[in-house]
Design a protein around this motif. Structure first.
Motif, PDB file in Angstrom:
ATOM      1  N   ASP B 102       0.811  -1.216   0.000  1.00 37.37           N
ATOM      2  CA  ASP B 102       0.000   0.000   0.000  1.00 37.37           C
ATOM      3  C   ASP B 102       0.847   1.269   0.000  1.00 37.37           C
ATOM      4  OD1 ASP B 102      -2.748  -0.380  -0.354  1.00 37.37           O
ATOM      5  OD2 ASP B 102      -2.901  -1.358   1.569  1.00 37.37           O
ATOM      6  N   SER B 103       2.085   1.151  -0.444  1.00 35.64           N
ATOM      7  CA  SER B 103       2.949   2.332  -0.504  1.00 35.64           C
ATOM      8  C   SER B 103       3.171   2.762  -1.951  1.00 35.64           C
ATOM      9  CB  SER B 103       4.293   2.013   0.159  1.00 35.64           C
ATOM     10  OG  SER B 103       5.366   2.555  -0.590  1.00 35.64           O
ATOM     11  N   PHE B 104       3.040   4.046  -2.168  1.00 35.97           N
ATOM     12  CA  PHE B 104       3.231   4.605  -3.503  1.00 35.97           C
ATOM     13  C   PHE B 104       4.650   4.350  -4.008  1.00 35.97           C
ATOM     14  CE2 PHE B 104       4.676   8.243  -6.078  1.00 35.97           C
ATOM     15  CZ  PHE B 104       3.789   8.145  -7.148  1.00 35.97           C
ATOM     16  N   GLU B 129      -2.066   4.406  -1.079  1.00 37.97           N
ATOM     17  CA  GLU B 129      -1.354   5.674  -1.161  1.00 37.97           C
ATOM     18  C   GLU B 129      -1.417   6.254  -2.564  1.00 37.97           C
ATOM     19  OE1 GLU B 129       2.906   7.511   0.224  1.00 37.97           O
ATOM     20  OE2 GLU B 129       2.641   5.360   0.381  1.00 37.97           O
ATOM     21  N   THR B 130      -1.321   5.381  -3.536  1.00 33.57           N
ATOM     22  CA  THR B 130      -1.400   5.842  -4.922  1.00 33.57           C
ATOM     23  C   THR B 130      -2.777   6.438  -5.192  1.00 33.57           C
ATOM     24  OG1 THR B 130       0.081   4.059  -5.563  1.00 33.57           O
ATOM     25  CG2 THR B 130      -1.104   5.172  -7.315  1.00 33.57           C
ATOM     26  N   GLN B 131      -3.802   5.774  -4.681  1.00 35.49           N
ATOM     27  CA  GLN B 131      -5.144   6.303  -4.900  1.00 35.49           C
ATOM     28  C   GLN B 131      -5.311   7.629  -4.170  1.00 35.49           C
ATOM     29  OE1 GLN B 131      -7.994   3.037  -4.042  1.00 35.49           O
ATOM     30  NE2 GLN B 131      -8.146   3.005  -6.257  1.00 35.49           N
ATOM     31  N   PHE B 132      -4.678   7.728  -3.037  1.00 33.89           N
ATOM     32  CA  PHE B 132      -4.769   8.962  -2.268  1.00 33.89           C
ATOM     33  C   PHE B 132      -4.076  10.112  -2.994  1.00 33.89           C
ATOM     34  CE2 PHE B 132      -2.902  11.648   1.163  1.00 33.89           C
ATOM     35  CZ  PHE B 132      -4.097  12.228   1.580  1.00 33.89           C
ATOM     36  N   LYS B 133      -2.895   9.860  -3.489  1.00 30.68           N
ATOM     37  CA  LYS B 133      -2.130  10.895  -4.178  1.00 30.68           C
ATOM     38  C   LYS B 133      -2.719  11.224  -5.541  1.00 30.68           C
ATOM     39  CE  LYS B 133       2.482  11.108  -3.671  1.00 30.68           C
ATOM     40  NZ  LYS B 133       3.892  10.805  -3.332  1.00 30.68           N
ATOM     41  N   PHE B 152      -7.191  -4.225 -11.868  1.00 30.01           N
ATOM     42  CA  PHE B 152      -8.349  -4.914 -11.296  1.00 30.01           C
ATOM     43  C   PHE B 152      -8.682  -4.355  -9.919  1.00 30.01           C
ATOM     44  CE2 PHE B 152      -6.735  -7.612  -7.905  1.00 30.01           C
ATOM     45  CZ  PHE B 152      -5.385  -7.681  -8.195  1.00 30.01           C
ATOM     46  N   ASP B 153      -9.957  -4.490  -9.568  1.00 32.41           N
ATOM     47  CA  ASP B 153     -10.482  -4.067  -8.274  1.00 32.41           C
ATOM     48  C   ASP B 153     -10.228  -2.590  -7.958  1.00 32.41           C
ATOM     49  OD1 ASP B 153     -12.007  -4.918  -5.986  1.00 32.41           O
ATOM     50  OD2 ASP B 153     -10.210  -4.488  -4.818  1.00 32.41           O
ATOM     51  N   ARG B 154      -9.045  -2.265  -7.481  1.00 31.89           N
ATOM     52  CA  ARG B 154      -8.784  -0.857  -7.189  1.00 31.89           C
ATOM     53  C   ARG B 154      -8.239  -0.184  -8.434  1.00 31.89           C
ATOM     54  NH1 ARG B 154      -5.395  -0.589  -2.012  1.00 31.89           N
ATOM     55  NH2 ARG B 154      -6.242  -2.229  -0.668  1.00 31.89           N
ATOM     56  N   VAL B 155      -9.137   0.411  -9.188  1.00 30.01           N
ATOM     57  CA  VAL B 155      -8.751   0.999 -10.471  1.00 30.01           C
ATOM     58  C   VAL B 155      -8.944   2.511 -10.427  1.00 30.01           C
ATOM     59  CG1 VAL B 155      -9.490  -1.092 -11.647  1.00 30.01           C
ATOM     60  CG2 VAL B 155     -11.059   0.827 -11.436  1.00 30.01           C
ATOM     61  N   THR B 156      -8.636   3.169 -11.502  1.00 25.26           N
ATOM     62  CA  THR B 156      -8.864   4.608 -11.587  1.00 25.26           C
ATOM     63  C   THR B 156      -9.311   4.976 -12.988  1.00 25.26           C
ATOM     64  OG1 THR B 156      -7.831   6.789 -11.530  1.00 25.26           O
ATOM     65  CG2 THR B 156      -6.414   4.951 -12.097  1.00 25.26           C
ATOM     66  N   ASN B 157     -10.162   6.002 -13.063  1.00 26.80           N
ATOM     67  CA  ASN B 157     -10.605   6.462 -14.371  1.00 26.80           C
ATOM     68  C   ASN B 157      -9.528   7.274 -15.079  1.00 26.80           C
ATOM     69  OD1 ASN B 157     -13.145   5.305 -14.298  1.00 26.80           O
ATOM     70  ND2 ASN B 157     -13.971   6.998 -13.082  1.00 26.80           N
ATOM     71  N   ALA B 188     -26.139   0.637   9.561  1.00 27.48           N
ATOM     72  CA  ALA B 188     -24.877   1.367   9.577  1.00 27.48           C
ATOM     73  C   ALA B 188     -23.973   0.868   8.451  1.00 27.48           C
ATOM     74  CB  ALA B 188     -24.169   1.171  10.914  1.00 27.48           C
ATOM     75  N   LEU B 189     -23.106   1.754   8.010  1.00 28.23           N
ATOM     76  CA  LEU B 189     -22.105   1.359   7.022  1.00 28.23           C
ATOM     77  C   LEU B 189     -20.737   1.499   7.668  1.00 28.23           C
ATOM     78  CD1 LEU B 189     -21.196   0.739   4.061  1.00 28.23           C
ATOM     79  CD2 LEU B 189     -21.100   3.206   3.743  1.00 28.23           C
ATOM     80  N   VAL B 190     -19.988   0.429   7.702  1.00 24.22           N
ATOM     81  CA  VAL B 190     -18.627   0.509   8.237  1.00 24.22           C
ATOM     82  C   VAL B 190     -17.674   0.387   7.071  1.00 24.22           C
ATOM     83  CG1 VAL B 190     -16.941  -0.509   9.786  1.00 24.22           C
ATOM     84  CG2 VAL B 190     -19.351  -0.497  10.406  1.00 24.22           C
ATOM     85  N   THR B 191     -16.951   1.454   6.841  1.00 22.68           N
ATOM     86  CA  THR B 191     -16.158   1.514   5.608  1.00 22.68           C
ATOM     87  C   THR B 191     -14.752   2.044   5.867  1.00 22.68           C
ATOM     88  OG1 THR B 191     -16.136   2.423   3.362  1.00 22.68           O
ATOM     89  CG2 THR B 191     -17.046   3.812   5.086  1.00 22.68           C
ATOM     90  N   THR B 192     -13.976   2.103   4.818  1.00 23.01           N
ATOM     91  CA  THR B 192     -12.614   2.634   4.935  1.00 23.01           C
ATOM     92  C   THR B 192     -12.626   4.118   4.603  1.00 23.01           C
ATOM     93  OG1 THR B 192     -12.254   2.064   2.640  1.00 23.01           O
ATOM     94  CG2 THR B 192     -11.524   0.464   4.264  1.00 23.01           C
ATOM     95  N   VAL B 193     -11.460   4.679   4.610  1.00 19.76           N
ATOM     96  CA  VAL B 193     -11.370   6.099   4.264  1.00 19.76           C
ATOM     97  C   VAL B 193     -11.703   6.313   2.790  1.00 19.76           C
ATOM     98  CG1 VAL B 193      -9.843   6.898   6.054  1.00 19.76           C
ATOM     99  CG2 VAL B 193      -8.922   5.634   4.132  1.00 19.76           C
ATOM    100  N   ASP B 194     -12.047   7.537   2.473  1.00 22.09           N
ATOM    101  CA  ASP B 194     -12.677   7.838   1.188  1.00 22.09           C
ATOM    102  C   ASP B 194     -11.886   7.545  -0.085  1.00 22.09           C
ATOM    103  OD1 ASP B 194     -15.226   8.477   1.534  1.00 22.09           O
ATOM    104  OD2 ASP B 194     -14.913  10.620   1.819  1.00 22.09           O
ATOM    105  N   TYR B 195     -10.589   7.772  -0.027  1.00 16.06           N
ATOM    106  CA  TYR B 195      -9.856   7.773  -1.288  1.00 16.06           C
ATOM    107  C   TYR B 195      -9.710   6.397  -1.928  1.00 16.06           C
ATOM    108  CZ  TYR B 195      -6.257   6.915   2.196  1.00 16.06           C
ATOM    109  OH  TYR B 195      -5.559   6.433   3.256  1.00 16.06           O
ATOM    110  N   VAL B 196      -9.990   5.348  -1.183  1.00 11.41           N
ATOM    111  CA  VAL B 196      -9.958   4.038  -1.824  1.00 11.41           C
ATOM    112  C   VAL B 196     -11.191   3.909  -2.712  1.00 11.41           C
ATOM    113  CG1 VAL B 196      -9.965   1.553  -1.474  1.00 11.41           C
ATOM    114  CG2 VAL B 196      -8.715   3.031   0.094  1.00 11.41           C
ATOM    115  N   SER B 197     -10.943   3.720  -4.001  1.00 14.01           N
ATOM    116  CA  SER B 197     -12.017   3.823  -4.979  1.00 14.01           C
ATOM    117  C   SER B 197     -13.206   2.937  -4.642  1.00 14.01           C
ATOM    118  CB  SER B 197     -11.488   3.478  -6.367  1.00 14.01           C
ATOM    119  OG  SER B 197     -10.962   2.163  -6.379  1.00 14.01           O
ATOM    120  N   VAL B 198     -12.924   1.689  -4.258  1.00 11.09           N
ATOM    121  CA  VAL B 198     -14.023   0.777  -4.010  1.00 11.09           C
ATOM    122  C   VAL B 198     -14.847   1.202  -2.793  1.00 11.09           C
ATOM    123  CG1 VAL B 198     -12.950  -1.179  -5.159  1.00 11.09           C
ATOM    124  CG2 VAL B 198     -12.478  -0.766  -2.756  1.00 11.09           C
TER     125      VAL B 198
END
Lengths: 343, 343
Positions: B102-104, B129-133, B152-157, B188-198
């Motif tokens: 998970d490191s850029f 980190e890449t998704q965050f940056k 796959f899975d964690r992708v970006t447009n 309730a929704l238990v989720t991760t921080v926002d920047y992860v696309s999924v």
DNA sequence: TTGGTTTACGAAAACGTGGTAGTGTTGAAA
DNA sequence: TTTCAACACTACCACGTTTTCGTAAACCAA
């Protein structure tokens, strides 16, 4: 789409020889400062990076190691890969993965595929089928070609090479001893079929602990399970007879299945039945109750195996023909992680 | 220790030219039968196998693919690797694994390491980190060099390439809808921080399901968790207030932690609290109670990704410069696996 | 001018393979 | 006898690097 630039292209573009370019980039004193800087600037601009394949061919080193394992969707093995990857990365090596799927043929095929120059050495754990057949010619062959091999966990005495294992026997002993210390008298062993080396060793440890404590060693309490699906039925039968008050399972899948079965039958864990599992995985941690385990530090095993392999690889560079054969077997320590499934 | 034999050595030994040996082994008609058989016999005896590295250099094809993932000790990712490995094996490709942790920086480093000729294409899932940056230059660079990439899975447009994903939004919708169908009102929704696309997409699906059913969308019921360790504290507080009667968790680790916390507080699952998790992993299956999940077929994703990549690689061979860019995004179907944590 | 050293670069081999083009010998048809 | 094809094999090049060795030009001292 621009292809990667090569030394030759740079040389042509700047009208110097290939050797001049190569030397300039390695900061050789042979090349005049003006030329050197010009080449370096040009190379930087076009983002020149030496081609790994060409380097491999030249140096007869691929800077990558192959790892062959029975399964990858498996907590223990994936932690080992993780450990290998960490060290490999640190030393600038890549990791090539092959899954044998516990099949002998696949293991052989994978090894042959990689042995033809693709990698500098192997880290491997034997497939069940290979251990069953006892045929290791593919491994000796690779070793004879001068390629270092490090085996881990599922190893064999028939092959001379570096190995990383845990002391399965004494770890099993310790686990069973702790059950005895808690007053358990009838301790079952739930294990795999015999030919898997680690299964055998764990059985030995189990037996020794019983005998050392003056408890009877009863064959009926050793339950050999071929695959997980049959586990539940076998277990429920034995539980019905109240044949035992504690279980030592050689993996966490067996352990959790046992607990679930016991719960269904109204037995309480750990009050009515204590459970210890080998391999500290994610299931044990999150199961209810959480399961006491013998931790088998896969990451550390992977670290160690990778280090041993890379040392072998880089040692060969020097004393070349000197293939020195004092192989070592590293034993990684284990310890009991007490959780809710024992008292 | 005999080194692997080469064409050159065979040629020398039999006193013919290298090309004669090469041709004999490929059964060329140019070579007389006598010579041909002699060479073949000799080669077989010495177990000649062409050197992969030399072939790679010559053909500019390594027959291996790189896979870059955030973690490897992770059920979902390991199933994807497994899927990739299956297909790769079938087509004669090797799989090189890199873990970005998970490191850029590691992601960039790993890509650079492999991009210099070591592999023919990438399969990857972005690091957090890449998704965050939002910095994807390392990927575009590789693509510009003509190397195919499948995400796959964690992708970006922001990157144009082939992709394999699940429909996170509608899968989340379906899960939440099923909770509503069972009469749950405060979900309730238990989720991760926002920047992860999924994570974002799953939140969208959750919101839509609520609104479509005329339920209020309450920000307070969205619990963002940075790391698992803080999960228990946050959850227990909210449970204390009886703020919700159902939970949709974006991964099974959150889900099992929630269940354990609820149990400690004397709440019953599913009676007092229904739980659904994303990602059908091993924990969900063996947890007590077992957890209803949205299955995310990693193996199938891996299969598909590998197939897409290999097709790209082998297509390039033909129309060479014709880099045709109609990229496709494959959506793998999901389904709800009902278990004990919902009624 | 001669002889010798230094500077700055180039040519070529090597790693192992495979394809194209070429070469020389033989036997037979013209 | 000439010509031509078939045969059986060799030469050479390319892939991208590194490295050893060689050498031309420039410089200096005698």
């Amino acid at each position: 789409m621009k292809r990667k630039i090569t030394l030759k292209q740079i040389a042509k573009e700047l009208d110097v020889s290939i050797s001049t370019v190569s030397k300039s980039l390695r900061n050789s004193l042979e090349i005049g400062e003006e030329t050197r800087l010009k080449v370096q600037a040009f190379a930087k601009f076009y983002n020149y990076k030496p081609n790994n394949i060409a380097l491999s061919l030249k140096n007869r080193k691929t800077k990558s190691i192959g790892i062959i394992i029975p399964e990858i969707v498996h907590y223990f093995f994936s932690t080992v890969i993780n450990g290998v990857e960490q060290v490999a990365n640190e030393y600038g090596y890549s990791v090539v993965i092959c899954v044998s799927d516990d099949s002998f043929d696949k293991e052989v095929l994978n090894m042959e595929m990689l042995a033809n120059g693709s990698i500098d050495g192997f880290i491997m754990s034997l497939s069940k089928e290979t251990q069953f057949k006892g045929d290791f010619h593919h491994i000796t062959e690779v070793i004879n070609q001068g390629m270092p091999v490090v085996m881990f966990d599922r190893v064999t005495n028939d092959i001379l090479c570096d190995k990383v294992i845990i002391d399965d026997k004494s770890a099993a002993y310790e686990a069973v001893q702790s059950l005895i210390d808690n007053g358990r008298k009838k301790i079952a062993l739930v294990t795999t079929v015999d030919y898997v080396s680690v299964g055998k060793l764990r059985t030995d440890g189990y037996e020794k602990a019983l005998l050392d404590n003056g408890l009877p060693f009863n064959e009926d309490l050793i339950i050999k399970i071929e695959d997980v699906d049959t586990c539940e039925i076998t277990i429920s039968q034995l539980l019905h007879d109240r044949a035992f008050d504690a279980v030592f399972a050689v993996n966490e899948l067996f352990a959790v299945t046992i607990i679930k079965t016991a719960n269904k039958m109204g037995l309480k864990v750990p009050e009515d039945l204590a459970v210890i599992a080998f391999t500290d995985g994610i299931i044990s941690k999150y199961s209810t109750p959480s399961i006491t385990t013998v931790s088998q530090n896969g990451e550390k095993m992977g670290n160690k195996a990778a280090k041993m392999l890379i040392e072998r690889i880089e040692a060969e560079e020097d004393d070349d023909e000197e293939h020195n054969e004092n192989y070592i077997t590293e034993v990684i320590e284990t310890h009991l992680i007490k959780r809710e499934s024992t008292d």
